[in-house]
Design an enzyme around this catalytic site. Structure first.
Site, PDB file in Angstrom:
ATOM      1  N   GLY A 140      66.446 170.244  56.372  1.00 52.80           N
ATOM      2  CA  GLY A 140      66.338 169.567  57.653  1.00 52.80           C
ATOM      3  C   GLY A 140      64.927 169.346  58.161  1.00 52.80           C
ATOM      4  O   GLY A 140      64.732 169.025  59.339  1.00 52.80           O
ATOM      5  N   HIS A 161      66.240 173.728  40.751  1.00 55.02           N
ATOM      6  CA  HIS A 161      64.958 173.852  41.455  1.00 55.02           C
ATOM      7  C   HIS A 161      64.747 175.333  41.740  1.00 55.02           C
ATOM      8  O   HIS A 161      65.305 175.892  42.690  1.00 55.02           O
ATOM      9  CB  HIS A 161      64.983 173.029  42.738  1.00 55.02           C
ATOM     10  CG  HIS A 161      63.692 173.060  43.490  1.00 55.02           C
ATOM     11  ND1 HIS A 161      63.555 172.531  44.751  1.00 55.02           N
ATOM     12  CD2 HIS A 161      62.466 173.556  43.165  1.00 55.02           C
ATOM     13  CE1 HIS A 161      62.310 172.696  45.162  1.00 55.02           C
ATOM     14  NE2 HIS A 161      61.637 173.325  44.215  1.00 55.02           N
ATOM     15  N   GLY A 173      62.818 166.513  49.901  1.00 55.78           N
ATOM     16  CA  GLY A 173      62.545 166.988  51.248  1.00 55.78           C
ATOM     17  C   GLY A 173      62.487 165.878  52.271  1.00 55.78           C
ATOM     18  O   GLY A 173      61.542 165.095  52.277  1.00 55.78           O
ATOM     19  N   GLY A 174      63.516 165.784  53.099  1.00 59.73           N
ATOM     20  CA  GLY A 174      63.524 164.781  54.162  1.00 59.73           C
ATOM     21  C   GLY A 174      63.679 163.360  53.671  1.00 59.73           C
ATOM     22  O   GLY A 174      63.335 162.415  54.392  1.00 59.73           O
ATOM     23  N   SER A 192      71.391 167.099  46.952  1.00 63.71           N
ATOM     24  CA  SER A 192      71.123 168.531  47.012  1.00 63.71           C
ATOM     25  C   SER A 192      72.390 169.230  47.490  1.00 63.71           C
ATOM     26  O   SER A 192      72.801 169.073  48.636  1.00 63.71           O
ATOM     27  CB  SER A 192      69.971 168.817  47.976  1.00 63.71           C
ATOM     28  OG  SER A 192      69.788 170.204  48.141  1.00 63.71           O
ATOM     29  N   PHE A 219      63.580 175.559  53.296  1.00 60.03           N
ATOM     30  CA  PHE A 219      64.416 175.243  54.450  1.00 60.03           C
ATOM     31  C   PHE A 219      64.839 173.785  54.411  1.00 60.03           C
ATOM     32  O   PHE A 219      64.047 172.915  54.020  1.00 60.03           O
ATOM     33  CB  PHE A 219      63.673 175.499  55.767  1.00 60.03           C
ATOM     34  CG  PHE A 219      63.243 176.928  55.957  1.00 60.03           C
ATOM     35  CD1 PHE A 219      64.127 177.864  56.469  1.00 60.03           C
ATOM     36  CD2 PHE A 219      61.971 177.330  55.604  1.00 60.03           C
ATOM     37  CE1 PHE A 219      63.735 179.175  56.650  1.00 60.03           C
ATOM     38  CE2 PHE A 219      61.568 178.639  55.777  1.00 60.03           C
ATOM     39  CZ  PHE A 219      62.454 179.573  56.300  1.00 60.03           C
ATOM     40  N   MET A 271      66.868 180.075  45.510  1.00 62.65           N
ATOM     41  CA  MET A 271      65.850 180.750  46.311  1.00 62.65           C
ATOM     42  C   MET A 271      66.063 182.263  46.222  1.00 62.65           C
ATOM     43  O   MET A 271      67.199 182.733  46.272  1.00 62.65           O
ATOM     44  CB  MET A 271      65.918 180.304  47.768  1.00 62.65           C
ATOM     45  CG  MET A 271      65.880 178.806  47.977  1.00 62.65           C
ATOM     46  SD  MET A 271      65.970 178.370  49.737  1.00 62.65           S
ATOM     47  CE  MET A 271      66.295 176.606  49.636  1.00 62.65           C
ATOM     48  N   MET A 274      63.035 178.069  43.143  1.00 63.93           N
ATOM     49  CA  MET A 274      62.088 178.546  44.156  1.00 63.93           C
ATOM     50  C   MET A 274      62.097 180.071  44.129  1.00 63.93           C
ATOM     51  O   MET A 274      62.597 180.734  45.040  1.00 63.93           O
ATOM     52  CB  MET A 274      62.462 177.981  45.523  1.00 63.93           C
ATOM     53  CG  MET A 274      62.186 176.492  45.642  1.00 63.93           C
ATOM     54  SD  MET A 274      62.798 175.758  47.184  1.00 63.93           S
ATOM     55  CE  MET A 274      64.477 175.355  46.684  1.00 63.93           C
TER      56      MET A 274
END
Length: 267
Positions: free
Chosen positions: A188, A109, A215-216, A49, A186, A78, A111
């Site tokens: 992290g 992506h 994500g993560g 990413s 977001f 975003m 968003m």
């Protein structure tokens, strides 16, 4: 290099008698992994990413990721409406494409609250795949058609609160399903392991579908993603901020490849 050739493998038609073959190496088996039935055609792919990179050196950062073994680049767009944050739009994508050339695969992506608005601008800017959120549109079928007509592959994403059954009616019309493993918007955040049943269900129902997790995801969570059936891995800081991104990318890909091989042998 044939641009984007690795995204789909087309089985060869064999008209000659079968000849005993030498035992293939594990990586070769994993990289092809097509059953005679043609039902398993997905491979392990890792996409850093780029939002986690040094944005003042974005072109060079993307080149660095590709040099370290990335299969594609994951670009998070975003709009400040669908998610609270704002990132970048098609002008930046166009500049990035000019900077790093035609080969890297751009997985957008999106968003955004009006994904229909940005299909043509992103296609013109050099995007390869347009991944929109199911929650952001009232007419997924029309949007899928528009994306294809614009020359891009189609990805369909769902937030953690959206059931996988809501995505299912469109699975036969898309190239990739994205299961978010954090709330979008977001970086992290902690990996949400309770999203893995969605991945498992999609893999069982749509064996050849590319399934992405985002994500993560990193070395600590990749085993659960791979076991569930994800084959496209988005990883941000775990890769981009690593002292040795090449090793992290290789680890993520190898774990997924081994899971694909095991799934094939268990059939």
């Amino acid at each position: 290099m044939i641009r984007n050739s690795w995204w789909r493998y087309v089985p060869m038609v064999r008209n000659t008698p079968k000849i005993p073959k030498k035992k293939k190496k594990k990586t070769e088996v994993c990289s092809r992994l097509e059953a005679e039935s043609g039902s398993m055609v997905y491979t392990a792919k890792v996409g850093p990413s780029i939002l986690s990179s040094d944005l003042s050196q974005l072109g060079r950062e993307c080149e660095r990721m590709m040099e370290c073994g990335a299969d594609y680049l994951h670009l998070d767009v975003m709009d400040g409406h669908f998610v609270p944050n704002i990132t970048f739009g098609h002008p930046m994508v166009e500049c990035l494409r000019r900077c790093i050339g035609p080969d890297p695969f751009f997985d957008m992506h999106m968003m955004v609250s009006r994904p229909e608005q940005w299909v043509k601008p992103m296609a013109a800017a050099g995007a390869n795949q347009y991944t929109f959120h199911l929650e952001a549109t009232t007419n997924p079928g029309s949007l899928i058609k528009e994306i294809r007509e614009s020359g891009m592959k189609v990805g369909l994403a769902i937030k953690p609160g959206t059931t996988v059954e809501e995505l299912a009616p469109w699975a036969g019309q898309i190239d990739m399903a994205l299961v978010m493993t954090v709330e979008p918007g977001f970086g992290g955040q902690k990996f949400m392991e309770d999203m893995m049943p969605k991945v498992s269900w999609l893999r069982s129902q749509f064996p050849s579908l590319d399934i992405e997790v985002d994500g993560g995801v990193g070395p600590d969570s990749i085993y659960r993603c791979a076991e569930a059936g994800a084959n496209m891995i988005v990883s941000g800081s775990a890769v981009v901020s690593s002292d040795d991104p090449r090793s992290v990318i290789a680890l993520l890909k190898n774990v997924v490849m081994e899971a694909i091989q095991k799934r094939s042998l268990d059939r």
